[in-house]
Design an enzyme around this catalytic site. Structure first.
Site, mmCIF file in Angstrom:
data_model
loop_
_atom_site.group_PDB
_atom_site.id
_atom_site.type_symbol
_atom_site.label_atom_id
_atom_site.label_comp_id
_atom_site.label_asym_id
_atom_site.label_seq_id
_atom_site.Cartn_x
_atom_site.Cartn_y
_atom_site.Cartn_z
ATOM 1 C CG HIS A 85 43.274 42.707 45.318
ATOM 2 N ND1 HIS A 85 43.529 41.378 44.519
ATOM 3 C CD2 HIS A 85 42.269 42.093 46.286
ATOM 4 C CE1 HIS A 85 43.478 40.292 45.470
ATOM 5 N NE2 HIS A 85 42.376 40.645 46.473
ATOM 6 C CE LYS A 131 43.545 32.250 53.449
ATOM 7 N NZ LYS A 131 43.184 33.466 52.959
ATOM 8 N NE ARG A 154 34.754 38.851 45.997
ATOM 9 C CZ ARG A 154 35.406 38.072 46.121
ATOM 10 N NH1 ARG A 154 36.347 37.542 45.021
ATOM 11 N NH2 ARG A 154 35.558 37.082 47.043
ATOM 12 C CB SER A 176 43.245 35.837 44.241
ATOM 13 O OG SER A 176 43.656 37.270 44.500
#
Ligand code: PNS
Length: 176
Positions: free
Chosen positions: A17, A41, A90, A129
Site C-alpha cells: 500500500h 468485513k 498485483r 493484508s
C-alpha cells in the site's frame, strides 16, 4: 489540480500500500487515502486504528490526507471533490475484481469517476493484508511486509490467538 482517492480496507497497511501511496502522490496534486469502515468485513483493526496507522505511515508525505469513509465510494469521492480513484494491481487475478468495481463506480457516477491502476512493484507483488494476518496469526515473520510499529500492533491482536477467526472474513477467505 488533480485530487485522487486511494480507497481500501488497509487492515493493516502494508509496504505494498505504501508503495502505491508514494508513487500516486508524485502523480497527483492531492491524494486522499480513503479507509473503508465496513463492519460487515469484521476487520482486525477498527477504522480508527487503521486511520492512525496510515497517518503515521504517511506523515512525511505533504500532499496525502487520510480520511475514513463508509457507504459508497462514489459518494465519498463526490464529497471529497475527487474524480479519480487509484487502485493497485498485483496480478491478473486482481484484475477481474478491480475491473468490476471500476466499471460499477463509473456507472454509479454517470462517468464522473474514473479509475487508474498502478501495477504493484515486483518486490510487493506477493503481499496482501490477508497474508500478513495469516502469517502473524501463526506467529510468523511479517517484518518484510509492514513497518515495525504496524507489525507490533498486528502481533498484539494475535497474542492469545482469539482473533484467528477474523482472517477468514476477508475477500480472499484468509487463504493467501
Ligand atoms: O482494500 P479492499 O478491501 O480491496 O478495498 C475495497 C474497496 C474499499 C475499494 C471497495 O470495497 C469499495 O469501494 N467499497 C465501498 C462500497 C462501494 O462503493 N461499492 C460499490 C463498488 S462494487
Amino acid at each position: 489540480m488533480i485530487r485522487a482517492i486511494y480507497p481500501g480496507s488497509f487492515d493493516p497497511v502494508t509496504y505494498g500500500h505504501y508503495d502505491i501511496i508514494c508513487r500516486s502522490c508524485k502523480i497527483v496534486d492531492e491524494l486522499i487515502v480513503g479507509v473503508l469502515n465496513n463492519k460487515a468485513k469484521m476487520p482486525l483493526f477498527s477504522v480508527e486504528e487503521r486511520v492512525k496507522m496510515l497517518k503515521e505511515v504517511t506523515k512525511d508525505l505533504g500532499n496525502v490526507k487520510v480520511v475514513p469513509f463508509d457507504g459508497l465510494l462514489v459518494e465519498f469521492a463526490r464529497q471529497q471533490k475527487a474524480r479519480l480513484v487509484i487502485r493497485g494491481l498485483r496480478a491478473i487475478t486482481d484484475f477481474e475484481y478491480e475491473l468490476q468495481i471500476a466499471q460499477t463506480n463509473s456507472k454509479l457516477s454517470n462517468g464522473m469517476l474514473d479509475t487508474v491502476f498502478l501495477t504493484t512493484s515486483l518486490e510487493y507483488a506477493y503481499l496482501s493484508s490477508s497474508s500478513v494476518k495469516e502469517i502473524a496469526s501463526f506467529h510468523g515473520d511479517i517484518s518484510q511486509c509492514v513497518p515495525d510499529f504496524v507489525a507490533k500492533l498486528v502481533y498484539e491482536k494475535y497474542k492469545d490467538n482469539s482473533n484467528d477467526r477474523l482472517i477468514k472474513s476477508d475477500k480472499y477467505g484468509g487463504v493467501l
